[in-house]
Write an enzyme that holds these catalytic residues in place. Structure first.
Site, short mmCIF file in Angstrom:
data_model
loop_
_atom_site.label_atom_id
_atom_site.label_comp_id
_atom_site.label_asym_id
_atom_site.label_seq_id
_atom_site.Cartn_x
_atom_site.Cartn_y
_atom_site.Cartn_z
N ASP A 189 -29.88 -45.75 -22.08
CA ASP A 189 -31.07 -46.54 -22.39
C ASP A 189 -32.09 -46.38 -21.26
O ASP A 189 -31.84 -45.72 -20.27
CB ASP A 189 -30.69 -48.02 -22.59
CG ASP A 189 -30.20 -48.66 -21.30
OD1 ASP A 189 -29.34 -48.06 -20.63
OD2 ASP A 189 -30.67 -49.76 -20.93
N HIS A 511 -24.23 -40.64 -25.77
CA HIS A 511 -25.21 -41.68 -26.08
C HIS A 511 -26.24 -41.65 -24.96
O HIS A 511 -26.04 -42.22 -23.89
CB HIS A 511 -24.50 -43.04 -26.16
CG HIS A 511 -25.41 -44.16 -26.60
ND1 HIS A 511 -25.70 -44.40 -27.91
CD2 HIS A 511 -26.08 -45.10 -25.89
CE1 HIS A 511 -26.52 -45.44 -28.01
NE2 HIS A 511 -26.76 -45.89 -26.79
N ASP A 559 -16.60 -38.13 -29.01
CA ASP A 559 -17.79 -37.41 -28.55
C ASP A 559 -18.87 -37.54 -29.62
O ASP A 559 -19.18 -36.58 -30.33
CB ASP A 559 -17.44 -35.94 -28.27
CG ASP A 559 -18.65 -35.17 -27.73
OD1 ASP A 559 -19.61 -35.82 -27.26
OD2 ASP A 559 -18.62 -33.92 -27.78
N GLU A 568 -21.49 -43.12 -23.63
CA GLU A 568 -22.77 -43.23 -22.95
C GLU A 568 -22.64 -42.58 -21.58
O GLU A 568 -21.54 -42.27 -21.12
CB GLU A 568 -23.19 -44.71 -22.82
CG GLU A 568 -24.62 -44.89 -22.30
CD GLU A 568 -25.21 -46.27 -22.55
OE1 GLU A 568 -24.54 -47.13 -23.16
OE2 GLU A 568 -26.37 -46.49 -22.13
#
Ligand code: 9MR
Ligand code: 9MR
Length: 588
Positions: A189, A511, A559, A568
Site C-alpha cells: 500500500d 500484493h 503467490d 504482500e
C-alpha cells in the site's frame, strides 16, 4: 505459428524426448520435492538441500547441463517437519567446493532448480534487496536510467498533507496542511508509517554501522550515485528526511501519513486521495528518537551534510522528552473520526521496549548515563528480549551496545558481558534447534515463528545469529544464519524463493500496487514476500485459493496478488533480508 510448423515442432519434441535435451527441459521446471537455495552456496560453506521422501537413499550433484556427475552421496535418515507435516531427508554436499552451476538429482524423485557455487554468490540478490527501497520511493519519478523497465511517474507529492483532528495543535489546527514529501511506501500500500519506518531504519543503519567498508562500495545506481556519500546511506537518507518532517513543534511525532482508506490497486500517480497526518503517539515518537539518535552518530562523519547530525540529535532528544511527558499516548485507530481512518494501524500498547531502544541509542550517541539508567535493560535480560519485530524493538538496543562494546569494556554503567551473554544465549538456542530441525534451519524453532510476515522472523533470527558470530567468531552462528538465508531463497516447504526476481521459482505476483498496476510482466525485483501465515486473514475471494497443500503453518502461502496476508511486501521485511544477505556477503 502455422499448424504445419506446430506439427513439425511437436514431432521434434517427441523425438528429442529420448535425448539429453529432454533432461535439460526437465530441470527447467525443478522437482517440487527438492527444496534448495535456488541462488546457491559459498565454496567453503555448508551446503544442504531437503528432499521430500521417506524412501530414496542416494543423491547426486550434476553440472547444470546434467552431463557430468561431480558428487554422489547418501541422504540422511528421514524426519518429519511438524510445520508442514512432511517426511524429509537431508542431502549434504558441503564437500563440493568447485565454482560452477549445478543441479541436484535424486532418482525416482527428480532434479532440482539450478544453483551456483561461487564466491560472492549472494551479491546480486543482496544488492537488489536494497535497491528495492529505491523502487518504494514516494513523491518522485523513477527514470528508466535507474529503474529500468520499472520506470514510473511520481505519485504522492505529499506537499499538502492535512492535519487530522487527532493530530491538531495550536499552530497546526485540524484541516491545516503541512509538507511531508519523500520517504518509502510502507508495503504493497502507499501509506507511510513511522512505527514501521522505525525498525526498518534501525535495521539498515545497524547494517551500516556493522559493515561500513563493504557498504561504502555498494553501487545501487540511484540518482545520488554520483555524490560523495555511499549509495546505501543516500537511500536511507531518502526515508530519514521524510521522517524528520513528521515531528511536530512540541517534539511529538505523528503516527502515520496516509489516505483515510486504502486506495485501489492503481499506480502511484493515480492514487490521488487526500493524505492526512494522524495522531502523535508514544510508540512513533520513541521509534523516531531511536532512529534519529543512531543516524546522528553515523552522519557525523559526513562534511557534505553540514548540520544534519546536530539537527538529528536535537530532534531525537526533543522526541524523547515528549515521550517521557506523554508515556501513554496510545494510537487507537478505532476511535478516530472525521474522517475515520482504516489503513494499517501498527497499534502497539506497550512502550517499554521502544523506550529501552531510544534511551540506549541516545546513551551511545551522547554518552549521557542518565539515558542508560532510563533504559534499565539489565534487570530483565532473561525475560524481556526476543527476536525483533515492529512492536518489539528492545533487542536492537542490545545489538547497538555490543557493536560499540569496545567503549564499555571497563564501564561502570554498562555490564557489557551480561549483554553479550544474552545475545549468545539466544543464538545458542537457535543453533541447537537448527541441529534437530528436519530442515536444518533455525526458522520454525517455535510454531509461532509463522506469523504475518513470517519471512522477517527468519531474517531477524539470522541477524541475531550474525551478532553472536561477530562477538564470538564462532562459525556455528554464521552457518545457522546462512541456513535461514537458504530457507528464504528456496529451502522451505513451499519451494519458493521469496525474493522477487531471484530463483527459477520465485514469488511473481506479490500484493504490491506498483507491480500490480504496471503492464510489466515481472514484479519489481528484490522484494521479499511476507511468507507463510497460517492466519490466512485474506478477504473472501482470496481465501478459497488456499488448498490442501496450503493448510499447514509452513505451507500457508499463495503467490497471488490478492493475498495481503501471505504475499504482500513491506519495508520492515525487506530490511532484515538486506541485513542478512549483505552481512553474509561482507563476512564470507
Ligand atoms: O492493500 C492493503 C494491505 O496493504 C493491507 O495489509 C491489508 C490489510 O489491512 O489491506 C489491503 O487492502 C485491502 C483492504 O483492506 C480491503 N479492500 C481491498 C484492499 C486490497 O486488497
Ligand atoms: O506487519 C503487520 C502485521 O504484523 C499485522 O498483523 C498486519 C495486520 O494488522 O499488518 C501488517 O502491516 C501492514 C500494515 O498494517 C499496512 N501496510 C502493509 C503492512 C504489511 O501487510
Amino acid at each position: 505459428m502455422k499448424s504445419s510448423t506446430i506439427f513439425l515442432f511437436s514431432f521434434l519434441c517427441f523425438v528429442l524426448n529420448f535425448s539429453a535435451f529432454a533432461q535439460v527441459n526437465k530441470s527447467d521446471s525443478g522437482s517440487d520435492k527438492i527444496r534448495i537455495n535456488q541462488i546457491g552456496f559459498y565454496p567453503e560453506a555448508s551446503k544442504k538441500a531437503i528432499i521430500v521422501t521417506s524412501e530414496a537413499t542416494d543423491f547426486s550433484i550434476l553440472t547444470a547441463d546434467q552431463k557430468t556427475e561431480v558428487f554422489s552421496g547418501k541422504l540422511s535418515e528421514p524426519k518429519e517437519w511438524p510445520h508442514s507435516k512432511e517426511t524429509v531427508k537431508q542431502a549434504d554436499f558441503s564437500s563440493v567446493e568447485n565454482s560452477g552451476k549445478y543441479v541436484l538429482h535424486v532418482s525416482g524423485i527428480g532434479t532440482s532448480h539450478p544453483f551456483e557455487i561461487a564466491k560472492n554468490v549472494h551479491y546480486e540478490p543482496a544488492k537488489a534487496s536494497m535497491k528495492a527501497f529505491y523502487y518504494q520511493r514516494a513523491s518522485t519519478d523513477l527514470p528508466e536510467e535507474y529503474a529500468g523497465k520499472w520506470a514510473r511517474e511520481a505519485g504522492h507529492p505529499d506537499d499538502k498533507v492535512k492535519i487530522h483532528n487527532s493530530a491538531a495543535s495550536q499552530n497546526r489546527p485540524a484541516g491545516s496542511t503541512i509538507s511531508s514529501p519523500g520517504g518509502w511506501y510502507d508495503a504493497g500500500d502507499y501509506g507511510k508509517y513511522i512505527v514501521n519506518s522505525g525498525i526498518t531504519m534501525g535495521t539498515l543503519l545497524s547494517l551500516y554501522e556493522d559493515f561500513p567498508n563493504y557498504l561504502d562500495t555498494l553501487n545501487l545506481n540511484i540518482p545520488e550515485s554520483q555524490n560523495n556519500i555511499p549509495d546505501f546511506l543516500d537511500e536511507t537518507l531518502y526515508n530519514l528526511r521524510w521522517m524528520m518532517t513528521m515531528q511536530d513543534e512540541d517534539g511529538g511525532v505523528y503516527h502515520k501519513l496516509t489516505s483515510a482508506n486504502f486506495h485501489g490497486a492503481v499506480a502511484p500517480k493515480d492514487a490521488t486521495l487526500q493524505r492526512w497526518v494522524v495522531q502523535k503517539g508514544t510508540a512513533a515518537t520513541l521509534d523516531f528518537a531511536a532512529v534519529t539518535a543512531q543516524a546522528s552518530r553515523i552522519f557525523q562523519n559526513y562534511n557534505e551534510l553540514p548540520g544534519l547530525s546536530d539537527s538529528l540529535l536535537v530532534m531525537s532528544e526533543k522526541a524523547y522528552t515528549w515521550a517521557k511527558e506523554n508515556p501513554q499516548a496510545i494510537y487507537r485507530q478505532e476511535e478516530l473520526k472525521n474522517p475515520k481512518i482504516s489503513t494499517g494501524a501498527y497499534g502497539d500498547q506497550n512502550f517499554k521496549d521502544e523506550l529501552q531502544w531510544a534511551a540506549t541509542e541516545l546513551f551511545i550517541t551522547t554518552g549521557n548515563e542518565n539515558y542508560y539508567k532510563d533504559a534499565n535493560l539489565e534487570s530483565s535480560l532473561e525475560t524481556d528480549f526476543g527476536i525483533p519485530a515492529w512492536p518489539n524493538v528492545n533487542t536492537l538496543a542490545l545489538y547497538s551496545l555490543v557493536r560499540h562494546r569496545d567503549k564499555y569494556t571497563n564501564s561502570e554503567v554498562v555490564d557489557i558481558d551480561a549483554i553479550i551473554n544474552q545475545i549468545t544465549k539466544m543464538g545458542d538456542a537457535l543453533v541447537s534447534s537448527s541441529k534437530t530441525s528436519a530442515y536444518a534451519i533455525p526458522m520454525g524453532t517455535r510454531e509461532s515463528d509463522f506469523v504475518w510476515g513470517s519471512n522477517s522472523t527468519a531474517a531477524n533470527q539470522g541477524i541475531l545469529l550474525l551478532n553472536a558470530f561477530q562477538i564470538t567468531d564462532d562459525e556455528k552462528y554464521l552457518n545457522a544464519a546462512n541456513a535461514n538465508l537458504d530457507y528464504l531463497l528456496g529451502r522451505n516447504a513451499t519451494g519458493y524463493s521469496f525474493l522477487t526476481g531471484f530463483g527459477e521459482k520465485a514469488t511473481r505476483d506479490p500484493h504490491h500496487r506498483p507491480s500490480e498496476s504496471d503492464d510489466i510482466e515481472d514484479p519489481v525485483p528484490g522484494l521479499l514476500a511476507a511468507g507463510p501465515n497460517p492466519g490466512q486473514q485474506d478477504k473472501e475471494g482470496c481465501k478459497n485459493k488456499y488448498t490442501d497443500t496450503h493448510k499447514y503453518p509452513a505451507t500457508s502461502y499463495i503467490d497471488d496478488r490478492c493475498s495481503y496476508a501471505s504475499n504482500e511486501i513491506a519495508i520492515n521485511w525487506n530490511a532484515p533480508f538486506v541485513y542478512l544477505a549483505n552481512a553474509i556477503e561482507a563476512i564470507r
